[in-house]
Design a protein around this motif. Structure first.
Motif, PDB file in Angstrom:
ATOM      1  N   THR A  73      16.717  -7.689 -14.263  1.00 28.61           N
ATOM      2  CA  THR A  73      15.112  -7.472 -14.105  1.00 28.61           C
ATOM      3  C   THR A  73      14.942  -6.322 -14.924  1.00 28.61           C
ATOM      4  O   THR A  73      13.738  -5.747 -14.596  1.00 28.61           O
ATOM      5  CB  THR A  73      14.775  -7.506 -12.797  1.00 28.61           C
ATOM      6  N   LYS A  74      15.485  -6.253 -16.151  1.00 28.54           N
ATOM      7  CA  LYS A  74      15.018  -5.079 -16.926  1.00 28.54           C
ATOM      8  C   LYS A  74      13.663  -5.145 -17.405  1.00 28.54           C
ATOM      9  O   LYS A  74      12.637  -4.256 -17.505  1.00 28.54           O
ATOM     10  CB  LYS A  74      15.892  -5.097 -17.954  1.00 28.54           C
ATOM     11  N   GLN A  75      13.084  -6.283 -17.608  1.00 31.17           N
ATOM     12  CA  GLN A  75      11.824  -6.855 -18.017  1.00 31.17           C
ATOM     13  C   GLN A  75      11.417  -6.078 -19.414  1.00 31.17           C
ATOM     14  O   GLN A  75      10.624  -5.073 -19.228  1.00 31.17           O
ATOM     15  CB  GLN A  75      10.727  -6.304 -16.983  1.00 31.17           C
ATOM     16  N   VAL A  76      11.639  -6.668 -20.446  1.00 34.92           N
ATOM     17  CA  VAL A  76      11.085  -6.473 -21.712  1.00 34.92           C
ATOM     18  C   VAL A  76       9.796  -6.949 -21.899  1.00 34.92           C
ATOM     19  O   VAL A  76       9.636  -8.339 -21.929  1.00 34.92           O
ATOM     20  CB  VAL A  76      12.030  -7.081 -22.845  1.00 34.92           C
ATOM     21  N   LYS A  77       8.736  -6.370 -21.819  1.00 38.98           N
ATOM     22  CA  LYS A  77       7.542  -7.060 -21.721  1.00 38.98           C
ATOM     23  C   LYS A  77       7.045  -7.422 -23.149  1.00 38.98           C
ATOM     24  O   LYS A  77       6.945  -6.483 -24.008  1.00 38.98           O
ATOM     25  CB  LYS A  77       6.425  -5.860 -21.103  1.00 38.98           C
ATOM     26  N   TRP A  78       6.896  -8.629 -23.434  1.00 37.06           N
ATOM     27  CA  TRP A  78       6.703  -9.200 -24.615  1.00 37.06           C
ATOM     28  C   TRP A  78       5.355  -8.611 -25.466  1.00 37.06           C
ATOM     29  O   TRP A  78       5.489  -8.413 -26.548  1.00 37.06           O
ATOM     30  CB  TRP A  78       6.650 -10.845 -24.658  1.00 37.06           C
ATOM     31  N   ARG A  79       4.261  -8.660 -24.554  1.00 30.52           N
ATOM     32  CA  ARG A  79       2.972  -8.022 -25.253  1.00 30.52           C
ATOM     33  C   ARG A  79       2.857  -6.647 -25.635  1.00 30.52           C
ATOM     34  O   ARG A  79       2.447  -6.403 -26.651  1.00 30.52           O
ATOM     35  CB  ARG A  79       1.689  -8.672 -24.322  1.00 30.52           C
ATOM     36  N   ASP A  80       3.653  -5.813 -24.647  1.00 30.92           N
ATOM     37  CA  ASP A  80       3.368  -4.355 -24.971  1.00 30.92           C
ATOM     38  C   ASP A  80       4.330  -3.911 -25.582  1.00 30.92           C
ATOM     39  O   ASP A  80       4.728  -2.687 -25.913  1.00 30.92           O
ATOM     40  CB  ASP A  80       3.246  -3.695 -23.594  1.00 30.92           C
ATOM     41  N   GLY A  81       5.679  -4.439 -25.699  1.00 31.26           N
ATOM     42  CA  GLY A  81       6.978  -3.962 -25.937  1.00 31.26           C
ATOM     43  C   GLY A  81       7.360  -3.039 -24.839  1.00 31.26           C
ATOM     44  O   GLY A  81       6.880  -2.912 -23.850  1.00 31.26           O
ATOM     45  N   SER A  82       8.950  -2.475 -24.921  1.00 28.86           N
ATOM     46  CA  SER A  82       9.324  -1.871 -23.951  1.00 28.86           C
ATOM     47  C   SER A  82      10.049  -0.502 -24.668  1.00 28.86           C
ATOM     48  O   SER A  82      10.340  -0.579 -25.931  1.00 28.86           O
ATOM     49  CB  SER A  82      10.622  -2.837 -23.385  1.00 28.86           C
ATOM     50  N   SER A  83      10.115   0.384 -24.099  1.00 28.87           N
ATOM     51  CA  SER A  83      10.284   1.900 -24.881  1.00 28.87           C
ATOM     52  C   SER A  83      11.734   2.318 -24.141  1.00 28.87           C
ATOM     53  O   SER A  83      12.083   3.461 -24.411  1.00 28.87           O
ATOM     54  CB  SER A  83       9.304   2.927 -24.866  1.00 28.87           C
ATOM     55  N   THR A  84      12.278   1.666 -23.129  1.00 31.14           N
ATOM     56  CA  THR A  84      13.251   2.324 -22.724  1.00 31.14           C
ATOM     57  C   THR A  84      14.922   2.052 -23.294  1.00 31.14           C
ATOM     58  O   THR A  84      15.692   2.940 -23.184  1.00 31.14           O
ATOM     59  CB  THR A  84      13.543   1.590 -21.253  1.00 31.14           C
ATOM     60  N   ILE A  85      14.811   1.159 -24.198  1.00 32.97           N
ATOM     61  CA  ILE A  85      15.676   1.051 -25.112  1.00 32.97           C
ATOM     62  C   ILE A  85      15.650   1.630 -26.573  1.00 32.97           C
ATOM     63  O   ILE A  85      14.346   1.552 -27.111  1.00 32.97           O
ATOM     64  CB  ILE A  85      16.144  -0.462 -25.365  1.00 32.97           C
ATOM     65  N   LYS A  86      16.393   2.495 -27.096  1.00 32.75           N
ATOM     66  CA  LYS A  86      16.300   3.407 -28.262  1.00 32.75           C
ATOM     67  C   LYS A  86      16.254   2.412 -29.302  1.00 32.75           C
ATOM     68  O   LYS A  86      16.552   1.165 -29.321  1.00 32.75           O
ATOM     69  CB  LYS A  86      17.671   4.134 -28.364  1.00 32.75           C
ATOM     70  N   GLN A  87      15.582   2.841 -30.641  1.00 35.98           N
ATOM     71  CA  GLN A  87      15.258   2.145 -31.794  1.00 35.98           C
ATOM     72  C   GLN A  87      16.761   1.801 -32.193  1.00 35.98           C
ATOM     73  O   GLN A  87      17.708   2.500 -32.190  1.00 35.98           O
ATOM     74  CB  GLN A  87      14.704   3.121 -32.722  1.00 35.98           C
ATOM     75  N   ARG A  88      16.557   0.834 -32.830  1.00 39.67           N
ATOM     76  CA  ARG A  88      17.841   0.116 -33.397  1.00 39.67           C
ATOM     77  C   ARG A  88      17.933   0.264 -35.177  1.00 39.67           C
ATOM     78  O   ARG A  88      16.737   0.366 -35.832  1.00 39.67           O
ATOM     79  CB  ARG A  88      17.902  -1.110 -33.398  1.00 39.67           C
ATOM     80  N   ILE A  89      18.762   0.726 -35.658  1.00 40.09           N
ATOM     81  CA  ILE A  89      18.977   1.226 -37.163  1.00 40.09           C
ATOM     82  C   ILE A  89      19.291  -0.125 -37.603  1.00 40.09           C
ATOM     83  O   ILE A  89      20.095  -0.804 -37.522  1.00 40.09           O
ATOM     84  CB  ILE A  89      20.020   2.082 -37.299  1.00 40.09           C
ATOM     85  N   VAL A  90      18.534  -0.385 -38.576  1.00 39.53           N
ATOM     86  CA  VAL A  90      18.781  -1.783 -39.393  1.00 39.53           C
ATOM     87  C   VAL A  90      19.455  -1.538 -40.713  1.00 39.53           C
ATOM     88  O   VAL A  90      19.498  -0.545 -41.478  1.00 39.53           O
ATOM     89  CB  VAL A  90      17.164  -2.304 -39.884  1.00 39.53           C
ATOM     90  N   ASN A  91      20.577  -2.467 -40.873  1.00 40.30           N
ATOM     91  CA  ASN A  91      21.572  -2.403 -41.840  1.00 40.30           C
ATOM     92  C   ASN A  91      20.809  -2.083 -43.368  1.00 40.30           C
ATOM     93  O   ASN A  91      19.854  -2.961 -43.459  1.00 40.30           O
ATOM     94  CB  ASN A  91      22.196  -3.673 -41.966  1.00 40.30           C
ATOM     95  N   PRO A  92      21.261  -1.638 -44.146  1.00 37.46           N
ATOM     96  CA  PRO A  92      20.921  -1.621 -45.565  1.00 37.46           C
ATOM     97  C   PRO A  92      21.463  -2.755 -46.249  1.00 37.46           C
ATOM     98  O   PRO A  92      22.239  -3.364 -45.910  1.00 37.46           O
ATOM     99  CB  PRO A  92      21.538  -0.410 -46.492  1.00 37.46           C
ATOM    100  N   LEU A  93      20.453  -3.278 -47.103  1.00 36.81           N
ATOM    101  CA  LEU A  93      20.626  -4.349 -47.965  1.00 36.81           C
ATOM    102  C   LEU A  93      21.846  -4.243 -48.993  1.00 36.81           C
ATOM    103  O   LEU A  93      21.928  -3.337 -49.567  1.00 36.81           O
ATOM    104  CB  LEU A  93      19.446  -4.703 -48.877  1.00 36.81           C
ATOM    105  N   ILE A  94      22.925  -5.069 -48.744  1.00 42.09           N
ATOM    106  CA  ILE A  94      23.903  -5.045 -49.749  1.00 42.09           C
ATOM    107  C   ILE A  94      23.900  -6.205 -50.672  1.00 42.09           C
ATOM    108  O   ILE A  94      24.122  -7.293 -50.496  1.00 42.09           O
ATOM    109  CB  ILE A  94      25.245  -5.087 -49.010  1.00 42.09           C
ATOM    110  N   LEU A  95      23.770  -5.869 -51.977  1.00 37.29           N
ATOM    111  CA  LEU A  95      23.682  -6.830 -53.142  1.00 37.29           C
ATOM    112  C   LEU A  95      24.813  -7.140 -53.630  1.00 37.29           C
ATOM    113  O   LEU A  95      25.850  -6.340 -53.562  1.00 37.29           O
ATOM    114  CB  LEU A  95      22.453  -6.346 -54.214  1.00 37.29           C
ATOM    115  N   PRO A  96      24.869  -8.395 -54.323  1.00 33.74           N
ATOM    116  CA  PRO A  96      26.270  -8.770 -54.603  1.00 33.74           C
ATOM    117  C   PRO A  96      26.702  -8.014 -55.923  1.00 33.74           C
ATOM    118  O   PRO A  96      25.713  -7.499 -56.819  1.00 33.74           O
ATOM    119  CB  PRO A  96      26.132 -10.439 -55.147  1.00 33.74           C
ATOM    120  N   THR A  97      27.935  -7.688 -56.154  1.00 27.21           N
ATOM    121  CA  THR A  97      28.507  -6.733 -57.343  1.00 27.21           C
ATOM    122  C   THR A  97      28.614  -7.297 -58.385  1.00 27.21           C
ATOM    123  O   THR A  97      29.091  -6.813 -59.462  1.00 27.21           O
ATOM    124  CB  THR A  97      29.335  -5.567 -56.813  1.00 27.21           C
TER     125      THR A  97
END
Ligand SMILES: NC(=O)c1ccc[n+]([C@@H]2O[C@H](COP(=O)([O-])OP(=O)(O)OC[C@H]3O[C@@H](n4cnc5c(N)ncnc54)[C@H](O)[C@@H]3O)[C@@H](O)[C@H]2O)c1
Length: 402
Positions: free
Chosen positions: A377-401
């Protein structure tokens, strides 16, 4: 046949690998273990313990020898994706490797970005690798019935005929997705359809209903169990209700409970995908399949789980919670799902039997569920967002070599 399973370590991927191997096919799998990490990130775990991938592979290699191979890596890394597809040269690619949780995508901006980046970029890398190395292969891409949303209309299977200002045409059925995750699947659908038109690739885009269950015919001993999540973010509705019933936690129905969706048992999901592997579309065809067995309302499902749990002496209760999601709680819902039946699909599992099996399997892991019961029942509130979970780092783009 040579079958490449993207997302082999996941709930469906592992079960599909076991089945495809049992049919005598050669299976190669990939995974970046993001599902394991994301469930840990939100503070939960799989109710049924699963082995680390090395041990999973040892078990399969003992049984199937070199018919099973695995590569750890991320589809967002285009060099990795090219390498695997270019070397294995699959006849069919089953693409399950996406961030699959709607609530996870609604936590905050960083989780939205991660979800859409992971899903859309990963799929683009897969279709480019197909074009470059295996243009005759068949891509089976897992989308969701949630792409259609809940329009006040019957839902067609991918396409619909329209008449507009005197002209008739067949057009894609409109998508009204209800979360950033579901929109990532819509973006994927558009990209895959375009790749088929542009390069003549063949693809089946599966609009899958919600999958439930702990078992398939091949899950015969504890080492072969697939993961089973029950938290509010990764646990899907029937699975979560069953875990709640096992520990005497009220079955949590969101809002009025009239939300209606298509559902199918894990065994039947595996059967459907196996039928589609055997029956590829024409070259250049973009085929859409609605993959589910029956439609249910979430309140009706809670009653069903309660009835079966009560018979087992579990004394389940139902609690209506304020709905954390932004969705219609009562609505019309009627979706076509004829194409799989035409290809020979018949549901093999009755929902009540599956719920009974789930309750028995989960009872053996009651302590693991109880330890993490707050996650239900952690309840991520969809309209307002939830701040109890830390921000997530998004992977960097890896282009073909090359
Ligand atoms: N389970 C359901 O009820 C359901 C319903 C409809 C659609 N689907 C779709 O089916 C697919 C499989 O669902 P699932 O429940 O097995 O999810 P899952 O999270 O258990 O499996 C997906 C696997 O892919 C891996 N993965 C994710 N992104 C990756 C990447 N960039 N590179 C490599 N590996 C990556 C994850 O680690 C995970 O093991 C998903 O695309 C999901 O959206 C699932």
């Amino acid at each position: 046949m040579k079958i490449l399973i993207l997302g082999l370590d996941g709930y469906i991927g592992w079960s599909l690998a076991l089945h495809q191997l049992s049919l005598g096919n050669e299976v190669c799998g990939i995974d970046n273990f993001s599902r394991r990490k994301s469930v840990e990130e939100i503070g939960s775990w799989s109710a049924i313990p699963i082995l680390p991938i090395e041990k999973r592979m040892n078990i399969l290699q003992k049984e199937y020898g070199d018919k099973i191979t695995f590569h750890a890596g991320d589809l967002v890394d285009s060099n990795f994706t090219n390498d695997v597809i270019g070397k294995f040269k699959p006849d069919a690619i089953i693409h399950l490797a996406e961030q699959p949780s709607a609530p996870y995508s609604m936590i905050d901006q960083s989780h939205t970005l991660y979800t859409q980046y992971n899903n859309v970029m990963g799929t683009l890398n897969v279709i480019y690798a197909m074009k470059n190395y295996v243009p005759k292969s068949h891509l089976i891409k897992l989308g969701t019935m949630g792409e259609y949303g809940t329009p006040d209309l019957e839902i067609a299977e991918g396409f619909m005929e329209v008449e507009f200002r005197g002209k008739k045409a067949t057009i894609p059925y409109p998508r009204f997705a209800g979360s950033w995750y579901h929109w990532s699947k819509v973006h994927d659908s558009n990209n895959v359809a375009f790749a088929c038109k542009l390069w003549g690739l063949s693809s089946t885009d599966i609009m899958q209903g919600i999958v439930y269950g702990t078992r398939t015919a091949e899950i015969t001993d504890p080492n072969k169990h697939t993961r089973f999540d029950f938290d509010e973010i990764f646990g899907t509705v029937i699975n979560r209700y069953c875990a709640q019933a096992v520990i005497g936690h009220p079955l949590t129905v969101y809002g009025k409970g009239g939300q209606t969706r298509g559902f199918l048992a894990l065994e039947d999901s595996i059967q459907c995908m196996s039928i589609l592997i055997e029956n590829p579309p024409e070259k250049g065809e973009y085929r859409v399949i609605n993959q589910f067995d029956q439609q249910y309302q979430v309140s009706e499902l809670a009653e069903r789980v309660k009835r079966i749990a009560d018979k087992k002496g579990l004394d389940a209760t139902i609690q209506q919670l304020e709905n954390p999601r932004v969705e219609k709680e009562e609505h019309y819902y009627k979706a076509d799902h004829e194409q799989l039946k035409k290809l020979g699909f018949r549901a093999t599992r009755h929902i009540d039997d599956e719920i009974g099996i789930m309750l028995d399997d989960l009872t053996s892991h009651e302590d693991r569920i109880r330890t993490k019961k707050d996650q239900m029942t952690k309840q991520v509130k969809w309209r307002d967002g939830s701040s109890t979970i830390k921000q997530r780092i998004v992977n960097p783009l890896i282009l073909p070599t090359d």
